[in-house]
Design an enzyme around this catalytic site. Structure first.
Site, mmCIF file in Angstrom:
data_model
loop_
_atom_site.group_PDB
_atom_site.id
_atom_site.type_symbol
_atom_site.label_atom_id
_atom_site.label_comp_id
_atom_site.label_asym_id
_atom_site.label_seq_id
_atom_site.Cartn_x
_atom_site.Cartn_y
_atom_site.Cartn_z
ATOM 1 N N HIS A 12 2.563 1.377 0.468
ATOM 2 C CA HIS A 12 3.316 0.123 0.378
ATOM 3 C C HIS A 12 2.421 -1.108 0.195
ATOM 4 O O HIS A 12 2.805 -2.214 0.571
ATOM 5 C CB HIS A 12 4.210 -0.046 1.621
ATOM 6 N N HIS A 59 4.561 -5.337 9.841
ATOM 7 C CA HIS A 59 3.168 -5.732 10.030
ATOM 8 C C HIS A 59 3.119 -7.058 10.784
ATOM 9 O O HIS A 59 2.682 -8.081 10.247
ATOM 10 C CB HIS A 59 2.459 -5.859 8.691
ATOM 11 N N HIS A 193 -6.650 4.325 4.447
ATOM 12 C CA HIS A 193 -7.177 2.969 4.305
ATOM 13 C C HIS A 193 -7.545 2.378 5.650
ATOM 14 O O HIS A 193 -6.980 2.742 6.674
ATOM 15 C CB HIS A 193 -6.250 2.034 3.517
ATOM 16 N N GLU A 240 -0.547 5.016 9.457
ATOM 17 C CA GLU A 240 0.796 4.796 8.882
ATOM 18 C C GLU A 240 1.421 6.114 8.404
ATOM 19 O O GLU A 240 2.637 6.229 8.300
ATOM 20 C CB GLU A 240 0.719 3.805 7.713
HETATM 21 C C1 DHB Z 1 -3.168 -3.250 2.334
HETATM 22 C C2 DHB Z 1 -2.503 -2.068 2.654
HETATM 23 C C3 DHB Z 1 -1.518 -2.066 3.642
HETATM 24 O O1 DHB Z 1 -0.860 -0.940 4.037
HETATM 25 C C4 DHB Z 1 -1.143 -3.246 4.259
HETATM 26 O O2 DHB Z 1 -0.133 -3.216 5.138
HETATM 27 C C5 DHB Z 1 -1.815 -4.445 3.945
HETATM 28 C C6 DHB Z 1 -2.823 -4.425 2.985
HETATM 29 C C7 DHB Z 1 -4.241 -3.273 1.284
HETATM 30 O O3 DHB Z 1 -4.629 -2.211 0.767
HETATM 31 O O4 DHB Z 1 -4.707 -4.353 0.938
HETATM 32 FE FE FE Z 2 0.558 -1.312 5.813
#
Ligand code: DHB
Ligand code: FE
Length: 284
Positions: A12, A59, A193, A240
């Site tokens: 997302h 978030h 990530h 997540e």
């Molecule tokens: C990014 C990814 C995320 O899941 C998020 O909530 C905020 C930023 C990113 O890759 O920049």
């Molecule tokens: Fe996220």
């Protein structure tokens, strides 16, 4: 009766929403990402659900450190796109399905999952970016959406095992709703990530691909993975991915005649700081 027809899994990344909103989706950086969703947009038109049950995480937008529900079900008639600091995204208001949401809350809470009932909630990129990826830029979203927010931001977060079991309870709840609705369940967030600290930028392709394999073929075993493994291997925000297990738990069993069919699988690195993973499973 209502039934779960299919599940969709997708990252997302907020920059994907910005790329669409600012007309940059054809740029060389973004083109391969959106290409992975071309099939999916047509698939959604061909397999139009009556309701989408959309599992995502907030978030610190609708909720803050003042209030942290582990599982929150949106029972309102409408949910406005949130202002995440740059103004709300120029996307349609999300229309809910209060009757089905209230029924699922009743059934799942009586099945011992303590949901928070939410009657007013803004929805952030966790929910709107998956809708944009799957629907493009329509004037209205194609059907009502029940937002289901999971806390994966502030520890303690729910285990993959609990998420998978919750998916099972959601499937049972949907199957006892007395109307012939086709319901899709979407699990969003991930894949690997990390946005913070010395390991910011971490991506783990091998781990992600194995996660996709196991989600398809062996979700009950995958659900046993402790959250420290997600954090070590897939980064702090990789957690997540436990939300994908809610959607998977709501699907048919992995063995026997109920095995879901893989309609689409896609993986691309990177988009912003994140590995983009995407899967569509259909109940057979
Ligand atoms: C990014 C990814 C995320 O899941 C998020 O909530 C905020 C930023 C990113 O890759 O920049
Ligand atoms: Fe996220």
């Amino acid at each position: 009766m209502a039934h779960v027809t299919a599940s969709v899994y997708t990252s997302h990344v907020p920059a994907i929403g910005a790329a669409l909103d600012l007309g940059k989706s054809g740029e060389p950086y973004w083109q391969p990402v959106f290409k992975g969703y071309e099939f999916s947009k047509q698939w959604l038109r061909d397999n139009q659900p009556d309701v989408i049950f959309l599992v995502y995480n907030d978030h610190a937008t609708a909720f803050s450190l003042e209030m942290i529900p582990t599982f929150a079900i949106g029972c309102a008639a409408e949910f406005e796109p949130a202002d995440e600091g740059w103004g709300p995204r120029p996307v349609p208001t999300v229309k809910g399905h209060p009757e089905l949401a209230a029924h699922i809350a009743q059934s799942v809470i009586q099945d011992d999952f303590d949901l928070t009932i939410v009657n007013r909630m803004a929805v952030d990129h966790g929910l709107t970016v998956p809708l944009s990826l799957m629907c493009g830029q329509p004037g209205e979203w194609p059907c009502p959406v029940i937002p289901f927010a999971v806390n994966v931001v502030q520890y303690p977060v729910p285990s993959g095992r609990r998420c998978y079991q919750l998916g099972r309870a959601i499937r049972k709840a949907v199957a006892s709703f007395d109307a012939p609705l086709k319901v899709q369940i979407w699990g969003t967030g991930g894949m690997s990530h990390q946005l913070q600290g010395p390991r910011a930028g971490l991506i783990n392709r091998e781990w992600d691909k194995r996660f996709l394999d196991r989600l398809i073929a062996d979700p009950a075993e995958l659900a046993q993975l402790p959250h420290i493994d997600y954090v070590r291997e897939a980064g702090s925000e990789g957690i997540e991915l436990v939300m994908w297990l809610i959607a998977r738990g709501a699907m048919g069993d992995e063995s026997g005649p109920g095995t879901p069919r893989v309609a689409h699988r896609f993986y691309h690195v990177p988009a912003s700081n994140t590995a983009v993973g995407h899967l569509i499973l259909e109940n057979t």
